[in-house]
Design a protein around this motif. Structure first.
Motif, PDB file in Angstrom:
ATOM      1  N   VAL A   1       0.864  -1.172   0.000  1.00 38.35           N
ATOM      2  CA  VAL A   1       0.000   0.000   0.000  1.00 38.35           C
ATOM      3  C   VAL A   1       0.905   1.227   0.000  1.00 38.35           C
ATOM      4  CG1 VAL A   1      -1.889  -1.149   1.208  1.00 38.35           C
ATOM      5  CG2 VAL A   1      -0.163   0.091   2.532  1.00 38.35           C
ATOM      6  N   GLY A   2       0.350   2.364  -0.381  1.00 40.09           N
ATOM      7  CA  GLY A   2       1.172   3.571  -0.379  1.00 40.09           C
ATOM      8  C   GLY A   2       0.458   4.754  -0.980  1.00 40.09           C
ATOM      9  N   ILE A   3       1.214   5.831  -1.093  1.00 41.78           N
ATOM     10  CA  ILE A   3       0.719   7.076  -1.692  1.00 41.78           C
ATOM     11  C   ILE A   3       1.741   7.539  -2.720  1.00 41.78           C
ATOM     12  CG2 ILE A   3       0.551   9.551  -1.189  1.00 41.78           C
ATOM     13  CD1 ILE A   3      -1.161   8.933   1.159  1.00 41.78           C
ATOM     14  N   ASP A   4       1.236   8.029  -3.836  1.00 43.15           N
ATOM     15  CA  ASP A   4       2.098   8.531  -4.902  1.00 43.15           C
ATOM     16  C   ASP A   4       1.890  10.033  -5.069  1.00 43.15           C
ATOM     17  OD1 ASP A   4       3.475   9.036  -7.334  1.00 43.15           O
ATOM     18  OD2 ASP A   4       1.654   8.560  -8.478  1.00 43.15           O
ATOM     19  N   SER A   5       2.896  10.815  -4.704  1.00 46.69           N
ATOM     20  CA  SER A   5       2.954  12.257  -4.999  1.00 46.69           C
ATOM     21  C   SER A   5       1.741  13.033  -4.498  1.00 46.69           C
ATOM     22  CB  SER A   5       3.125  12.482  -6.512  1.00 46.69           C
ATOM     23  OG  SER A   5       4.286  11.836  -6.987  1.00 46.69           O
ATOM     24  N   LEU A   6       1.448  12.894  -3.217  1.00 46.85           N
ATOM     25  CA  LEU A   6       0.383  13.669  -2.599  1.00 46.85           C
ATOM     26  C   LEU A   6       0.887  15.074  -2.302  1.00 46.85           C
ATOM     27  CD1 LEU A   6      -2.409  13.893  -1.157  1.00 46.85           C
ATOM     28  CD2 LEU A   6      -1.232  13.141   0.920  1.00 46.85           C
ATOM     29  N   ASN A   7       0.183  16.096  -2.800  1.00 49.82           N
ATOM     30  CA  ASN A   7       0.588  17.489  -2.623  1.00 49.82           C
ATOM     31  C   ASN A   7      -0.036  18.049  -1.345  1.00 49.82           C
ATOM     32  OD1 ASN A   7       1.403  20.127  -2.878  1.00 49.82           O
ATOM     33  ND2 ASN A   7       0.806  20.318  -5.024  1.00 49.82           N
ATOM     34  N   LEU A   8       0.799  18.404  -0.373  1.00 53.51           N
ATOM     35  CA  LEU A   8       0.305  18.947   0.891  1.00 53.51           C
ATOM     36  C   LEU A   8       0.137  20.464   0.845  1.00 53.51           C
ATOM     37  CD1 LEU A   8       2.324  16.831   3.493  1.00 53.51           C
ATOM     38  CD2 LEU A   8      -0.051  16.553   2.783  1.00 53.51           C
ATOM     39  N   CYS A   9       0.583  21.075  -0.238  1.00 56.14           N
ATOM     40  CA  CYS A   9       0.477  22.531  -0.370  1.00 56.14           C
ATOM     41  C   CYS A   9      -0.723  22.893  -1.233  1.00 56.14           C
ATOM     42  CB  CYS A   9       1.758  23.084  -1.001  1.00 56.14           C
ATOM     43  SG  CYS A   9       1.756  24.884  -1.190  1.00 56.14           S
ATOM     44  N   LYS A  10      -1.540  23.804  -0.757  1.00 56.84           N
ATOM     45  CA  LYS A  10      -2.683  24.301  -1.506  1.00 56.84           C
ATOM     46  C   LYS A  10      -2.533  25.816  -1.687  1.00 56.84           C
ATOM     47  CE  LYS A  10      -4.584  20.315  -1.838  1.00 56.84           C
ATOM     48  NZ  LYS A  10      -4.593  19.637  -3.155  1.00 56.84           N
ATOM     49  N   GLY A  11      -1.887  26.205  -2.751  1.00 55.33           N
ATOM     50  CA  GLY A  11      -1.686  27.624  -3.038  1.00 55.33           C
ATOM     51  C   GLY A  11      -0.775  28.291  -2.029  1.00 55.33           C
ATOM     52  N   ASP A  12      -1.351  29.144  -1.169  1.00 55.87           N
ATOM     53  CA  ASP A  12      -0.536  29.908  -0.215  1.00 55.87           C
ATOM     54  C   ASP A  12      -0.555  29.317   1.189  1.00 55.87           C
ATOM     55  OD1 ASP A  12      -3.124  30.419   0.465  1.00 55.87           O
ATOM     56  OD2 ASP A  12      -2.936  32.611   0.517  1.00 55.87           O
ATOM     57  N   HIS A  13      -1.045  28.085   1.338  1.00 55.34           N
ATOM     58  CA  HIS A  13      -1.075  27.492   2.677  1.00 55.34           C
ATOM     59  C   HIS A  13      -0.868  25.978   2.612  1.00 55.34           C
ATOM     60  CE1 HIS A  13      -5.197  26.832   1.267  1.00 55.34           C
ATOM     61  NE2 HIS A  13      -5.255  25.825   2.128  1.00 55.34           N
ATOM     62  N   TRP A  14      -0.427  25.439   3.747  1.00 56.59           N
ATOM     63  CA  TRP A  14      -0.267  23.998   3.888  1.00 56.59           C
ATOM     64  C   TRP A  14      -1.559  23.395   4.445  1.00 56.59           C
ATOM     65  CZ3 TRP A  14       3.841  21.940   1.671  1.00 56.59           C
ATOM     66  CH2 TRP A  14       5.004  22.709   1.532  1.00 56.59           C
ATOM     67  N   MET A  15      -1.890  22.197   4.011  1.00 61.13           N
ATOM     68  CA  MET A  15      -3.074  21.515   4.536  1.00 61.13           C
ATOM     69  C   MET A  15      -2.867  21.232   6.024  1.00 61.13           C
ATOM     70  SD  MET A  15      -3.962  18.885   1.412  1.00 61.13           S
ATOM     71  CE  MET A  15      -5.536  18.430   2.122  1.00 61.13           C
ATOM     72  N   GLU A  16      -3.911  21.423   6.824  1.00 62.18           N
ATOM     73  CA  GLU A  16      -3.808  21.222   8.273  1.00 62.18           C
ATOM     74  C   GLU A  16      -3.881  19.750   8.647  1.00 62.18           C
ATOM     75  OE1 GLU A  16      -3.120  23.374  10.661  1.00 62.18           O
ATOM     76  OE2 GLU A  16      -2.913  24.993   9.203  1.00 62.18           O
ATOM     77  N   GLU A  17      -4.784  19.006   8.010  1.00 63.16           N
ATOM     78  CA  GLU A  17      -4.963  17.590   8.359  1.00 63.16           C
ATOM     79  C   GLU A  17      -5.715  16.891   7.236  1.00 63.16           C
ATOM     80  OE1 GLU A  17      -7.001  14.806  11.886  1.00 63.16           O
ATOM     81  OE2 GLU A  17      -6.801  16.986  12.135  1.00 63.16           O
ATOM     82  N   LEU A  18      -5.358  15.654   6.966  1.00 65.16           N
ATOM     83  CA  LEU A  18      -6.100  14.852   6.007  1.00 65.16           C
ATOM     84  C   LEU A  18      -5.914  13.375   6.311  1.00 65.16           C
ATOM     85  CD1 LEU A  18      -4.311  14.626   2.557  1.00 65.16           C
ATOM     86  CD2 LEU A  18      -3.182  15.462   4.609  1.00 65.16           C
ATOM     87  N   SER A  19      -6.924  12.568   5.978  1.00 68.76           N
ATOM     88  CA  SER A  19      -6.881  11.117   6.130  1.00 68.76           C
ATOM     89  C   SER A  19      -7.239  10.482   4.799  1.00 68.76           C
ATOM     90  CB  SER A  19      -7.844  10.645   7.213  1.00 68.76           C
ATOM     91  OG  SER A  19      -7.425  11.074   8.492  1.00 68.76           O
ATOM     92  N   ILE A  20      -6.524   9.421   4.431  1.00 74.25           N
ATOM     93  CA  ILE A  20      -6.729   8.763   3.141  1.00 74.25           C
ATOM     94  C   ILE A  20      -6.824   7.261   3.367  1.00 74.25           C
ATOM     95  CG2 ILE A  20      -5.748   8.322   0.852  1.00 74.25           C
ATOM     96  CD1 ILE A  20      -4.252  10.979   1.124  1.00 74.25           C
ATOM     97  N   ASP A  21      -7.881   6.641   2.819  1.00 73.53           N
ATOM     98  CA  ASP A  21      -8.005   5.188   2.848  1.00 73.53           C
ATOM     99  C   ASP A  21      -7.036   4.585   1.838  1.00 73.53           C
ATOM    100  OD1 ASP A  21      -9.976   5.146   4.800  1.00 73.53           O
ATOM    101  OD2 ASP A  21     -11.616   5.237   3.344  1.00 73.53           O
ATOM    102  N   LEU A  22      -6.432   3.469   2.210  1.00 72.60           N
ATOM    103  CA  LEU A  22      -5.447   2.820   1.351  1.00 72.60           C
ATOM    104  C   LEU A  22      -5.938   1.435   0.927  1.00 72.60           C
ATOM    105  CD1 LEU A  22      -2.204   3.694   3.365  1.00 72.60           C
ATOM    106  CD2 LEU A  22      -3.212   4.951   1.448  1.00 72.60           C
ATOM    107  N   PHE A  23      -5.629   1.083  -0.319  1.00 73.02           N
ATOM    108  CA  PHE A  23      -6.036  -0.193  -0.889  1.00 73.02           C
ATOM    109  C   PHE A  23      -4.798  -0.898  -1.460  1.00 73.02           C
ATOM    110  CE2 PHE A  23      -9.625   2.662  -0.898  1.00 73.02           C
ATOM    111  CZ  PHE A  23     -10.662   1.870  -0.414  1.00 73.02           C
ATOM    112  N   PRO A  24      -4.853  -2.225  -1.603  1.00 70.78           N
ATOM    113  CA  PRO A  24      -3.646  -2.966  -2.012  1.00 70.78           C
ATOM    114  C   PRO A  24      -3.265  -2.740  -3.477  1.00 70.78           C
ATOM    115  CG  PRO A  24      -5.519  -4.454  -1.821  1.00 70.78           C
ATOM    116  CD  PRO A  24      -5.978  -3.131  -1.293  1.00 70.78           C
ATOM    117  N   TYR A  25      -1.949  -2.760  -3.725  1.00 78.70           N
ATOM    118  CA  TYR A  25      -1.397  -2.686  -5.073  1.00 78.70           C
ATOM    119  C   TYR A  25      -0.505  -3.890  -5.324  1.00 78.70           C
ATOM    120  CZ  TYR A  25      -2.947   2.111  -5.973  1.00 78.70           C
ATOM    121  OH  TYR A  25      -3.712   3.226  -6.200  1.00 78.70           O
ATOM    122  N   ASP A  26      -0.439  -4.297  -6.581  1.00 77.15           N
ATOM    123  CA  ASP A  26       0.452  -5.357  -7.046  1.00 77.15           C
ATOM    124  C   ASP A  26       1.595  -4.683  -7.795  1.00 77.15           C
ATOM    125  OD1 ASP A  26       1.683  -7.369  -8.685  1.00 77.15           O
ATOM    126  OD2 ASP A  26      -0.099  -8.611  -8.490  1.00 77.15           O
ATOM    127  N   ALA A  27       2.835  -4.971  -7.392  1.00 78.96           N
ATOM    128  CA  ALA A  27       3.992  -4.315  -8.010  1.00 78.96           C
ATOM    129  C   ALA A  27       4.257  -4.807  -9.424  1.00 78.96           C
ATOM    130  CB  ALA A  27       5.233  -4.522  -7.146  1.00 78.96           C
TER     131      ALA A  27
END
Length: 319
Positions: A153-179
């Protein structure tokens, strides 16, 4: 002449800007986050072939990086690098670390590497902290599913910056990947290299479409999330230091998720051949065929049918 000079100046400035989603980040230069990984791989949510021993269900350590759009750790529908292959198949991080370091030295696309401890069960939490930069606001990471052929499982290139501010908090559900580097269908499949190598693909309840697949639940529309990641921006106190953060334990921290109950229907083998006809000569006898349970039902799934069947017959070889 003045117009051409101005145009050349503007084009020169534009060409020096970074390319990608991170080019528009105008937030403060640095931000620090707590990243919490929660495993939700329970026998209730994923009852099919759930690994209970040698080894039991668990998670590898997390390996991640903060970077710009010039670098990619992994991408869906693209080929996994040698480093991602070694990590997904064996949990070995050395080659992937070298790839990250070389990318950072060559194109200066990496700001930092972070890692979090492994989890010794399918459900539990682990955490660490990471730092992002206004020119490196993207986050990527991988966590191996153990045991498995090459699943993660993992995340690919999640952008935490939104214009002029950083995101305060976020949660993401993860699902399985086959390499795409090993052709095993089940959690405990032996090593069987995929030749030629396939691309990284998301595993779903219907893909791969094979009854032997450990994630094959044809009655579901979507798999329940097997994990979740939460990122919380850390605030600074008056001294400009991060607020102290209490790390969550990496082991023996069971997560109860009563909502994720996946029904598993009983699966039985094909019938055997009919047995010998038994009975007295001149009278109707009986013969039996049998089958056996391939997969026990769970979570109110369809119960197993009868495992033997009897029918009438005429005894053979009567004297």
């Amino acid at each position: 002449k003045v117009t051409w000079t101005l145009l050349i100046t503007i084009l020169g400035y534009a060409s020096s800007l970074p390319v990608g989603d991170d080019s528009i980040c105008t937030a403060e230069e640095l931000a620090k986050y707590s990243i919490i990984f929660t495993g939700k791989w329970s026998q209730t949510a994923f009852p099919k072939q759930y690994p209970l021993y040698r080894p039991p269900a668990q998670w590898s350590s997390m390996l991640g990086v903060t970077h710009s759009s010039d670098y990619s750790m992994w991408k869906k529908n693209e080929y996994a690098s040698n480093g991602v292959r070694d990590f997904a198949e064996k949990g070995e991080a050395w080659v992937l670390m070298k790839e990250i370091e070389e990318a950072g030295e060559k194109i200066q696309s990496v700001h930092g590497i972070f890692s979090a401890p492994a989890i010794s069960s399918g459900t539990g939490q682990t955490s660490t902290e990471l730092e992002v930069h206004s020119r490196h606001p993207l986050v990527s990471f991988v966590v191996r599913i153990v045991p498995s052929p090459d699943w993660f499982v993992g995340i690919d290139s999640l952008n935490l910056c939104k214009g002029d501010h950083w995101m305060e908090e976020l949660s993401i559900d993860l699902f399985p990947y086959d390499a795409g580097t090993d052709s095993g269908f089940t959690f405990s499949s032996p090593n069987f290299a995929t030749i030629p190598q396939d691309t990284v693909k998301e595993i779903t309840c219907s893909s791969p479409s094979h009854p032997a697949n450990s994630f094959y639940y044809p009655k579901l529309k979507i798999l329940p999330p097997i994990a979740q990641v939460t990122m919380v921006k850390l605030k600074k106190n008056q001294l400009g230091l991060p607020v102290p953060h209490l790390n969550l334990p990496a082991k023996s921290n069971e997560i109860v998720d009563s909502l994720s109950e996946t029904p598993l229907d009983c699966e039985v083998s094909q019938w055997s051949s009919w047995g010998l006809c038994r009975g007295s000569c001149g009278k109707t006898g009986s013969k039996i065929r049998t089958r056996f349970v391939l997969l026990q039902p769970a979570n109110n799934g369809t119960p197993c049918p009868n495992l033997d069947e009897e029918t009438g017959c005429e005894p053979d070889n009567c004297v």
